[in-house]
Write a protein that holds these residues in place. Structure first.
Motif, PDB file in Angstrom:
ATOM      1  N   LEU A  84      26.043  35.191  35.604  1.00  0.00           N
ATOM      2  CA  LEU A  84      26.453  36.371  36.373  1.00  0.00           C
ATOM      3  C   LEU A  84      27.898  36.743  36.075  1.00  0.00           C
ATOM      4  CD1 LEU A  84      25.646  38.453  38.581  1.00  0.00           C
ATOM      5  CD2 LEU A  84      26.564  36.840  40.258  1.00  0.00           C
ATOM      6  N   ASN A  85      28.743  35.745  35.908  1.00  0.00           N
ATOM      7  CA  ASN A  85      30.154  36.014  35.633  1.00  0.00           C
ATOM      8  C   ASN A  85      30.361  36.750  34.308  1.00  0.00           C
ATOM      9  OD1 ASN A  85      30.855  34.650  37.984  1.00  0.00           O
ATOM     10  ND2 ASN A  85      31.212  32.705  36.933  1.00  0.00           N
ATOM     11  N   THR A  86      29.413  36.621  33.367  1.00  0.00           N
ATOM     12  CA  THR A  86      29.609  37.225  32.054  1.00  0.00           C
ATOM     13  C   THR A  86      29.399  38.737  32.066  1.00  0.00           C
ATOM     14  OG1 THR A  86      27.299  36.960  31.307  1.00  0.00           O
ATOM     15  CG2 THR A  86      28.797  35.095  30.975  1.00  0.00           C
ATOM     16  N   PHE A  87      28.482  39.216  32.914  1.00  0.00           N
ATOM     17  CA  PHE A  87      28.161  40.646  32.864  1.00  0.00           C
ATOM     18  C   PHE A  87      28.539  41.424  34.117  1.00  0.00           C
ATOM     19  CE2 PHE A  87      24.170  38.826  34.571  1.00  0.00           C
ATOM     20  CZ  PHE A  87      23.954  39.645  35.671  1.00  0.00           C
ATOM     21  N   LEU A  88      28.854  40.737  35.217  1.00  0.00           N
ATOM     22  CA  LEU A  88      29.071  41.437  36.471  1.00  0.00           C
ATOM     23  C   LEU A  88      30.224  42.449  36.423  1.00  0.00           C
ATOM     24  CD1 LEU A  88      28.286  41.964  39.368  1.00  0.00           C
ATOM     25  CD2 LEU A  88      29.600  39.937  40.058  1.00  0.00           C
ATOM     26  N   PRO A  89      31.374  42.146  35.829  1.00  0.00           N
ATOM     27  CA  PRO A  89      32.430  43.166  35.796  1.00  0.00           C
ATOM     28  C   PRO A  89      31.988  44.468  35.123  1.00  0.00           C
ATOM     29  CG  PRO A  89      33.339  41.024  35.256  1.00  0.00           C
ATOM     30  CD  PRO A  89      31.853  40.854  35.268  1.00  0.00           C
ATOM     31  N   ASP A  90      31.283  44.372  34.009  1.00  0.00           N
ATOM     32  CA  ASP A  90      30.809  45.573  33.310  1.00  0.00           C
ATOM     33  C   ASP A  90      29.742  46.290  34.130  1.00  0.00           C
ATOM     34  OD1 ASP A  90      32.488  44.904  31.236  1.00  0.00           O
ATOM     35  OD2 ASP A  90      30.921  43.937  30.049  1.00  0.00           O
ATOM     36  N   GLU A 148      30.662  40.610  43.957  1.00  0.00           N
ATOM     37  CA  GLU A 148      29.529  39.740  44.256  1.00  0.00           C
ATOM     38  C   GLU A 148      28.738  40.247  45.460  1.00  0.00           C
ATOM     39  OE1 GLU A 148      29.105  35.105  45.279  1.00  0.00           O
ATOM     40  OE2 GLU A 148      30.003  35.531  43.325  1.00  0.00           O
ATOM     41  N   ARG A 149      29.419  40.726  46.491  1.00  0.00           N
ATOM     42  CA  ARG A 149      28.718  41.296  47.653  1.00  0.00           C
ATOM     43  C   ARG A 149      27.868  42.484  47.234  1.00  0.00           C
ATOM     44  NH1 ARG A 149      33.563  40.353  50.597  1.00  0.00           N
ATOM     45  NH2 ARG A 149      34.263  42.459  50.089  1.00  0.00           N
ATOM     46  N   TRP A 150      28.442  43.329  46.387  1.00  0.00           N
ATOM     47  CA  TRP A 150      27.714  44.501  45.901  1.00  0.00           C
ATOM     48  C   TRP A 150      26.452  44.085  45.165  1.00  0.00           C
ATOM     49  CZ3 TRP A 150      26.660  45.737  40.761  1.00  0.00           C
ATOM     50  CH2 TRP A 150      26.114  47.009  40.555  1.00  0.00           C
ATOM     51  N   TYR A 153      29.259  46.213  37.405  1.00  0.00           N
ATOM     52  CA  TYR A 153      29.876  46.800  38.604  1.00  0.00           C
ATOM     53  C   TYR A 153      30.614  48.086  38.254  1.00  0.00           C
ATOM     54  CZ  TYR A 153      32.869  47.087  42.762  1.00  0.00           C
ATOM     55  OH  TYR A 153      33.530  47.504  43.895  1.00  0.00           O
ATOM     56  N   ALA A 154      31.366  48.046  37.175  1.00  0.00           N
ATOM     57  CA  ALA A 154      32.117  49.239  36.770  1.00  0.00           C
ATOM     58  C   ALA A 154      31.183  50.404  36.454  1.00  0.00           C
ATOM     59  CB  ALA A 154      32.994  48.906  35.563  1.00  0.00           C
TER      60      ALA A 154
END
Length: 281
Positions: A262-268, A99-101, A270-271
């Motif tokens: 945001l929770n749906t796409f942030l992991p992908d 989230e900071r990123w 960020y990676a």
């Protein structure tokens, strides 16, 4: 998750559609708030002003444990100013670092973005309402953050140009002892609050913080006082600020939807982008 999908989205420019980032705009459906949340939001009187934190007591929001009587709702005060309370839980697979990123990355343009087209990094957060987001000085938020957005999920409401400014909570009654207590309890607090000014007269006072959620993940408690601004250590009523129950309802729905999305796409996201150059498309 609510299966009702927000179908409207703004049309991207051809240059944006050609960017690798565009898949995050199109491939992740955005959902309306949960049924229980919408029941609260759609109440004729969604909360009693007596249950709101008064502007002069805005620091009462910051506590290591416990909750207000109303964590999700909105109301008008007797003087015509407004109040918004929102609550969200960030699931445990979304880390603080992610989230900071994103909070920094969304304020910077990629090399392929064209001036005047807005910021696709921000548009992916809410395809119905988001247009532009950037640091005023193009480096950090010290001089403010500019936002262009609408609030009605693509139904034709006008775009609002907003600048969010930081201010020091220590000048408004927050003590070092209280700040240390919050941090010791695992709360994410910086000692800074913010207020928003617009492309029309008016001011919103904003305060939010995060802490470990008892059921897992991280909970964020957020409040806005519409029609108030910090000036030289005191809160001042800004009577030129427009406010209505209809407007407050839009703010609550918009806020809940974008953070859940945001929770749906942030992991992908960020990676894929965290190790790329900061101006990667």
């Amino acid at each position: 998750m609510n299966e009702m999908i927000v179908t409207k989205r703004q049309e991207l420019y051809p240059e944006e559609k050609a960017m690798p980032l565009a898949k995050y705009y199109y491939n992740y459906p955005m959902h309306y708030p949960e049924e229980e949340e919408m029941q609260i939001i759609n109440e004729e009187n969604p909360m009693d002003p007596a249950d709101a934190i008064r502007p002069e007591n805005f620091l009462d929001l910051l506590k290591p444990t416990g909750y207000d009587k109303v964590e999700l709702g909105y109301c008008m005060f007797e003087d015509g100013s407004g109040y918004v309370a929102t609550y969200r839980v960030r699931p445990s697979h979304i880390t603080d670092e992610m989230e900071r990123w994103y909070r920094n990355w969304r304020n910077l343009r990629s090399k392929g973005m064209i001036p005047g087209h807005g910021n696709l990094r921000y548009k992916i957060w809410n395809p119905a309402d988001h247009f532009d987001h950037y640091y005023i000085n193009w480096i950090d938020g010290s001089l403010g953050i500019h936002t262009t957005e609408s609030l009605d999920l693509g139904e034709g409401d006008r775009k609002y140009d907003t600048i969010r400014h930081q201010f020091d909570l220590m000048e408004y009654g927050l003590t070092k002892e209280r700040l240390d207590e919050l941090k010791a309890a695992g709360c994410s607090v910086t000692g800074k609050g913010s207020f928003e000014t617009f492309d029309e007269p008016g001011t919103h006072l904003c305060l939010a913080y995060s802490r470990p959620c008892p059921s897992g993940g991280v909970e964020t408690r957020s409040r806005e006082w519409i029609g108030w601004r910090p000036v030289n250590g005191k809160l001042v009523r800004d009577e030129k600020t427009k406010c209505s129950l209809e407007y407050l309802k839009k703010v609550v729905i918009h806020t809940l939807i974008e953070w859940e999305h945001l929770n749906t796409f942030l992991p992908d996201l960020y990676a894929e982008y965290k190790d790329q150059p900061i101006d990667a498309d």
